[in-house]
Write an enzyme that holds these catalytic residues in place. Structure first.
Site, PDB file in Angstrom:
ATOM      1  N   GLU A  27       0.835  -1.212   0.000  1.00 12.97           N
ATOM      2  CA  GLU A  27       0.000   0.000   0.000  1.00 12.97           C
ATOM      3  C   GLU A  27       0.869   1.262   0.000  1.00 12.97           C
ATOM      4  OE1 GLU A  27      -0.579   1.850   3.166  1.00 12.97           O
ATOM      5  OE2 GLU A  27      -0.096   0.398   4.727  1.00 12.97           O
ATOM      6  N   LYS A  86      -5.410  10.553   0.947  1.00 10.60           N
ATOM      7  CA  LYS A  86      -5.519   9.214   1.562  1.00 10.60           C
ATOM      8  C   LYS A  86      -6.760   8.533   0.987  1.00 10.60           C
ATOM      9  CE  LYS A  86      -5.816   7.159   6.206  1.00 10.60           C
ATOM     10  NZ  LYS A  86      -5.674   7.453   7.641  1.00 10.60           N
ATOM     11  N   VAL A 106      -4.714   0.220   3.436  1.00  9.64           N
ATOM     12  CA  VAL A 106      -4.860  -1.235   3.324  1.00  9.64           C
ATOM     13  C   VAL A 106      -6.209  -1.558   2.691  1.00  9.64           C
ATOM     14  CG1 VAL A 106      -5.131  -3.379   4.637  1.00  9.64           C
ATOM     15  CG2 VAL A 106      -3.299  -1.771   5.237  1.00  9.64           C
ATOM     16  N   ASP A 138     -15.218   5.603  15.119  1.00  8.81           N
ATOM     17  CA  ASP A 138     -14.236   5.684  14.036  1.00  8.81           C
ATOM     18  C   ASP A 138     -13.663   4.284  13.871  1.00  8.81           C
ATOM     19  OD1 ASP A 138     -12.259   6.152  12.219  1.00  8.81           O
ATOM     20  OD2 ASP A 138     -11.252   7.735  13.358  1.00  8.81           O
ATOM     21  N   SER A 140     -11.839   1.777  11.102  1.00 10.26           N
ATOM     22  CA  SER A 140     -11.156   1.773   9.804  1.00 10.26           C
ATOM     23  C   SER A 140     -11.910   0.930   8.778  1.00 10.26           C
ATOM     24  CB  SER A 140      -9.744   1.216   9.960  1.00 10.26           C
ATOM     25  OG  SER A 140      -9.122   1.137   8.697  1.00 10.26           O
ATOM     26  N   ALA A 141     -11.958   1.449   7.556  1.00 12.52           N
ATOM     27  CA  ALA A 141     -12.543   0.684   6.438  1.00 12.52           C
ATOM     28  C   ALA A 141     -11.685  -0.525   6.084  1.00 12.52           C
ATOM     29  CB  ALA A 141     -12.717   1.590   5.220  1.00 12.52           C
ATOM     30  N   ASP A 142     -10.473  -0.603   6.650  1.00 13.45           N
ATOM     31  CA  ASP A 142      -9.641  -1.800   6.453  1.00 13.45           C
ATOM     32  C   ASP A 142     -10.422  -3.057   6.838  1.00 13.45           C
ATOM     33  OD1 ASP A 142      -7.582  -0.058   5.839  1.00 13.45           O
ATOM     34  OD2 ASP A 142      -6.325  -0.596   7.566  1.00 13.45           O
ATOM     35  N   LYS A 159      -2.651  -1.621  14.735  1.00  8.82           N
ATOM     36  CA  LYS A 159      -1.886  -0.519  15.342  1.00  8.82           C
ATOM     37  C   LYS A 159      -2.359  -0.266  16.760  1.00  8.82           C
ATOM     38  CE  LYS A 159      -2.065   2.388  11.828  1.00  8.82           C
ATOM     39  NZ  LYS A 159      -2.333   1.554  10.645  1.00  8.82           N
TER      40      LYS A 159
HETATM   41  N1  PSU Z   1       0.947   0.609   8.746  1.00 11.04           N
HETATM   42  C1  PSU Z   1       1.932   1.480   9.069  1.00 11.04           C
HETATM   43  N2  PSU Z   1       1.707   2.811   8.875  1.00 11.04           N
HETATM   44  C2  PSU Z   1       0.529   3.285   8.334  1.00 11.04           C
HETATM   45  C3  PSU Z   1      -0.502   2.355   7.972  1.00 11.04           C
HETATM   46  C4  PSU Z   1      -0.242   1.020   8.198  1.00 11.04           C
HETATM   47  O1  PSU Z   1       2.988   1.070   9.564  1.00 11.04           O
HETATM   48  O2  PSU Z   1       0.374   4.502   8.164  1.00 11.04           O
HETATM   49  C5  PSU Z   1      -1.802   2.866   7.349  1.00 11.04           C
HETATM   50  C6  PSU Z   1      -2.457   1.803   6.465  1.00 11.04           C
HETATM   51  O3  PSU Z   1      -2.546   2.341   5.157  1.00 11.04           O
HETATM   52  C7  PSU Z   1      -3.831   1.610   7.058  1.00 11.04           C
HETATM   53  C8  PSU Z   1      -4.087   2.962   7.640  1.00 11.04           C
HETATM   54  O4  PSU Z   1      -4.774   1.225   6.095  1.00 11.04           O
HETATM   55  O5  PSU Z   1      -2.834   3.261   8.267  1.00 11.04           O
HETATM   56  C9  PSU Z   1      -5.277   2.982   8.567  1.00 11.04           C
HETATM   57  O6  PSU Z   1      -5.767   4.287   8.632  1.00 11.04           O
HETATM   58  P1  PSU Z   1      -7.223   4.566   9.252  1.00 11.04           P
HETATM   59  O7  PSU Z   1      -7.073   4.233  10.708  1.00 11.04           O
HETATM   60  O8  PSU Z   1      -7.477   6.046   9.058  1.00 11.04           O
HETATM   61  O9  PSU Z   1      -8.179   3.708   8.503  1.00 11.04           O
HETATM   62 MN    MN Z   2     -10.680   6.233  10.526  1.00 10.94          MN
END
Ligand code: PSU
Ligand code: MN
Length: 296
Positions: A27, A86, A106, A138, A140-142, A159
């Protein structure tokens, strides 16, 4: 790799990726927004080298000049700086139509993989349920995209700035197997231990590939494989809490939270989280390459 010709008009797959037997998708959100300017591109290139060292072909995904590109060149990857948009699953069409530089998350990358038939992905840490749910929610759409894509994502778990136990529950609800690579608990990104239990443990890349194939034969969709970082950091939690407080105090919300928190940590840890994050991304890319090589 097999592909659907209907997507040819919008998606450009590089010749190398098209002809490869084993492909790992990478990604670009972590390239554009996960590291300080300039360093993200290096992390992306190192991930590509790791995939190649394992005998597979990297397919770095992003939106550029009105196309969704699968297999960015080095020059193209260099355009994914902090000003890139993003791009999650719902943003792909808009980013292409509006000719934005679109860094796929992702979830966004999985949506492209679904369209072109790539089965393996590596990242640092999956997104998930943010802490403090539901004030405001909130998620993630992941997660939803993983639940509808036949692909396996290799990450250092979820994370740890997120609510990891809640994320693990949502993955269970969505029917997403959470595998542990030589571990019984889901890694916590920087930290290796202390996470919720996995649904199954695997001991090798070949076993992970075989299990994923079987899951897909049964009609299942995405799987998460958690690989603990080789050199975990176990003392980051107080900094994570400070970062989340700072985000709240300065009104940072939605898509901006994860990049804000990561850059806060990189700065306030004197670069320790940055090194850990860089290393774990490379380790995950290597393992995904080994799985792709074993699983085709
Ligand atoms: N892994 C990392 N750093 C990042 C991400 C993953 O080490 O920045 C990113 C990925 O692209 C993941 C995103 O999809 O963080 C999730 O963001 P959000 O919580 O806004 O969905
Ligand atoms: Mn989010």
């Amino acid at each position: 790799m097999h592909r659907d010709s209907r997507v040819d008009a919008v998606i450009r797959v590089s010749d190398e990726v098209r002809e490869a037997r084993a492909v790992v998708a990478l990604e670009t959100t972590l390239v554009a927004h996960g590291f300080p300017p300039g360093e993200g591109v290096e992390v992306g290139l190192e991930s590509e080298r790791q995939v190649r060292a394992a005998g597979a072909v990297p397919a770095t995904v992003g939106v550029l000049d009105g196309e969704i590109v699968v297999g960015l060149t080095e020059d193209e990857l260099g355009r994914f700086g902090a000003d890139a948009r993003k791009v999650g699953p719902r943003d792909l069409a808009a980013a292409a139509a509006q000719r934005a530089v679109g860094a796929t998350t992702v979830g966004g990358t999985l949506a492209v993989m679904q369209a072109v038939g790539i089965r393996w992905l590596a990242t640092g840490g999956l997104g998930g349920v943010h802490r403090g749910f539901p004030h405001p929610p909130d998620v993630s759409a992941d997660l939803a995209q993983l639940a509808r894509t036949q692909a396996l994502a290799v990450s250092a778990g979820v994370k740890s700035l997120l609510d990891v136990p809640a994320t693990a529950e949502v993955l269970e609800t969505l029917g997403v197997p959470v595998l542990g690579f030589r571990t019984d608990t889901l890694p916590l990104f920087y930290a290796a231990a202390g996470g919720p239990p996995v649904s199954a443990r695997v001991e090798s890349a070949a076993e992970a590939a075989e299990l994923a194939r079987l899951h897909w034969q049964l009609g299942g969709h995405g799987l998460l494989l958690g690989r603990p970082p080789d050199e975990p950091l176990d003392d980051v939690e107080p900094l994570v809490e400070a970062a989340l407080r700072a985000a709240r105090d300065t009104g940072v919300s939605g898509q901006a939270v994860t990049p804000f928190v990561l850059s806060f940590l990189h700065r306030e840890s004197g670069g320790r989280t940055l090194r850990a994050n860089r290393d774990l991304v490379a380790q995950n890319a290597r393992l995904a390459g080994e799985i792709a090589t074993a699983g085709g």
